[in-house]
Design an enzyme around this catalytic site. Structure first.
Site, mmCIF file in Angstrom:
data_model
loop_
_atom_site.group_PDB
_atom_site.id
_atom_site.type_symbol
_atom_site.label_atom_id
_atom_site.label_comp_id
_atom_site.label_asym_id
_atom_site.label_seq_id
_atom_site.Cartn_x
_atom_site.Cartn_y
_atom_site.Cartn_z
ATOM 1 N N ASP A 1 0.823 -1.217 0.000
ATOM 2 C CA ASP A 1 0.000 0.000 0.000
ATOM 3 C C ASP A 1 0.859 1.271 0.000
ATOM 4 O OD1 ASP A 1 -2.284 1.495 0.034
ATOM 5 O OD2 ASP A 1 -2.661 1.261 2.170
ATOM 6 N N ASN B 1 -10.688 -3.086 -6.380
ATOM 7 C CA ASN B 1 -9.823 -2.188 -7.161
ATOM 8 C C ASN B 1 -10.349 -1.895 -8.573
ATOM 9 O OD1 ASN B 1 -6.670 -3.305 -5.673
ATOM 10 N ND2 ASN B 1 -7.972 -1.569 -5.129
HETATM 11 C C1 FPP Z 1 -2.099 0.033 -3.348
HETATM 12 O O1 FPP Z 1 -1.596 1.350 -3.343
HETATM 13 C C2 FPP Z 1 -1.534 -0.704 -4.495
HETATM 14 C C3 FPP Z 1 -2.281 -1.295 -5.476
HETATM 15 C C4 FPP Z 1 -3.745 -1.306 -5.483
HETATM 16 C C5 FPP Z 1 -1.623 -1.943 -6.641
HETATM 17 C C6 FPP Z 1 -0.424 -2.785 -6.336
HETATM 18 C C7 FPP Z 1 0.200 -3.176 -7.616
HETATM 19 C C8 FPP Z 1 1.532 -3.226 -7.857
HETATM 20 C C9 FPP Z 1 2.554 -2.986 -6.831
HETATM 21 C C10 FPP Z 1 2.044 -3.491 -9.243
HETATM 22 C C11 FPP Z 1 1.965 -4.850 -9.790
HETATM 23 C C12 FPP Z 1 2.177 -5.992 -8.868
HETATM 24 C C13 FPP Z 1 3.060 -7.021 -9.062
HETATM 25 C C14 FPP Z 1 2.977 -8.207 -8.154
HETATM 26 C C15 FPP Z 1 4.077 -7.031 -10.126
HETATM 27 P P1 FPP Z 1 -2.611 2.563 -3.541
HETATM 28 O O2 FPP Z 1 -2.713 2.844 -5.004
HETATM 29 O O3 FPP Z 1 -3.926 2.244 -2.885
HETATM 30 O O4 FPP Z 1 -1.859 3.701 -2.802
HETATM 31 P P2 FPP Z 1 -2.525 4.938 -2.023
HETATM 32 O O5 FPP Z 1 -3.292 4.366 -0.884
HETATM 33 O O6 FPP Z 1 -1.340 5.733 -1.595
HETATM 34 O O7 FPP Z 1 -3.385 5.661 -3.036
#
Ligand code: FPP
Length: 252
Positions: free
Chosen positions: A30, A78
């Site tokens: 996150d 998501n």
């Molecule tokens: C949460 O941060 C992250 C996600 C919903 C996406 C995670 C995906 C990756 C790291 C890329 C692909 C994965 C792999 C395994 C190669 P957020 O966007 O909710 O952050 P925020 O809370 O700061 O907005």
């Protein structure tokens, strides 16, 4: 610094004890969006940086000899994000899975998916199936990465309940044989050990539907560090903290 970080920090040079490492770590990756915002970058740049961190931490866990790592990559919720962001995450998954396909034999790991991969774009879904198939032939793999993709813990439990119900109706299961152990085999995690440690970066103090069944006795580690800034040194801090806990599993 938030209150959960006020615990004793590891002394300089104090690393985790290699003989008492968790068998299974779960990570809620996150903070990608906030990391990008702080730098005036689009959210997608945060996901790209987060995917690099995933690679670094995945190899670090393998090198430490931790047999299982489960990461939350994309939740059932998501899909509500802007189409452009969803598609950027799918592209990153494609890129890193293609890389994993090439490397898993040489680097001795396999990948599995938790979640319902059916609604994924067909090409990505096919790649997931191919990744699992190739991984199942990696001789002597001592390390498994589980990628939660279109995953929600409640959805996982419902899918398991439906599958168990179908087996009940067909006579393959009996009501009196239903135990935690027999039911767990219907979950995406099947027979792998429950996570010992769940890590959530970015300062949020929630489980967000991540492995609710499997985390019943897990230890939790929260840190303010945003996922793209999460490093092997932060992982070491989490492991040292984990090793200071006394796990009683309901006993004394
Ligand atoms: C949460 O941060 C992250 C996600 C919903 C996406 C995670 C995906 C990756 C790291 C890329 C692909 C994965 C792999 C395994 C190669 P957020 O966007 O909710 O952050 P925020 O809370 O700061 O907005």
């Amino acid at each position: 610094m938030a209150f959960w970080n006020k615990k004793k920090q590891p002394e300089a040079g104090e690393g985790p004890d290699p003989s008492r490492l968790p068998r299974h770590i779960g990570i809620i990756m996150d903070g990608n969006g906030r990391w990008a915002k702080k730098r005036g970058l689009p959210r997608t740049a945060g996901h790209a940086a987060g995917a690099e961190t995933f690679r670094t931490i995945a190899y670090r866990c393998r090198d430490l000899g931790i047999p299982y790592l489960t990461v939350y990559a994309f939740s059932t919720e998501n899909w509500k994000r802007p189409a452009e962001e969803v598609s950027a995450i799918m592209d990153l998954l494609r890129k890193y899975l293609l890389e994993a396909l090439e490397k898993m034999e040489k680097d001795g790991f396999r990948i599995r998916f938790f979640g319902d991969i059916e609604p994924l774009p067909p090409e990505l879904r096919q790649l997931c199936l191919e990744t699992v198939e190739t991984g199942s032939h990696v001789a002597g793999a001592k390390y498994q990465i589980n990628v939660c993709l279109n995953y929600g813990g409640r959805d996982e439990i419902l899918r398991a309940a439906r599958a168990w119900g179908r087996d009940l109706l067909s006579g393959r299961q009996q009501v009196e044989d239903l135990t935690e152990e027999t039911f767990a085999r219907y979950l995406d995690s099947q027979t792998i050990p429950d996570p010992d440690l769940i890590i959530r970066p970015s300062g949020e103090l929630r489980l967000s539907n991540f492995l609710p069944w499997q985390s019943a006795y897990a230890e939790f580690y929260f840190t303010d560090v945003l996922w793209p800034d999460f490093s092997p040194a932060v992982l070491d801090e989490a492991l040292v903290d984990f090793q200071r806990r006394q796990r009683r599993f309901g006993g004394v």
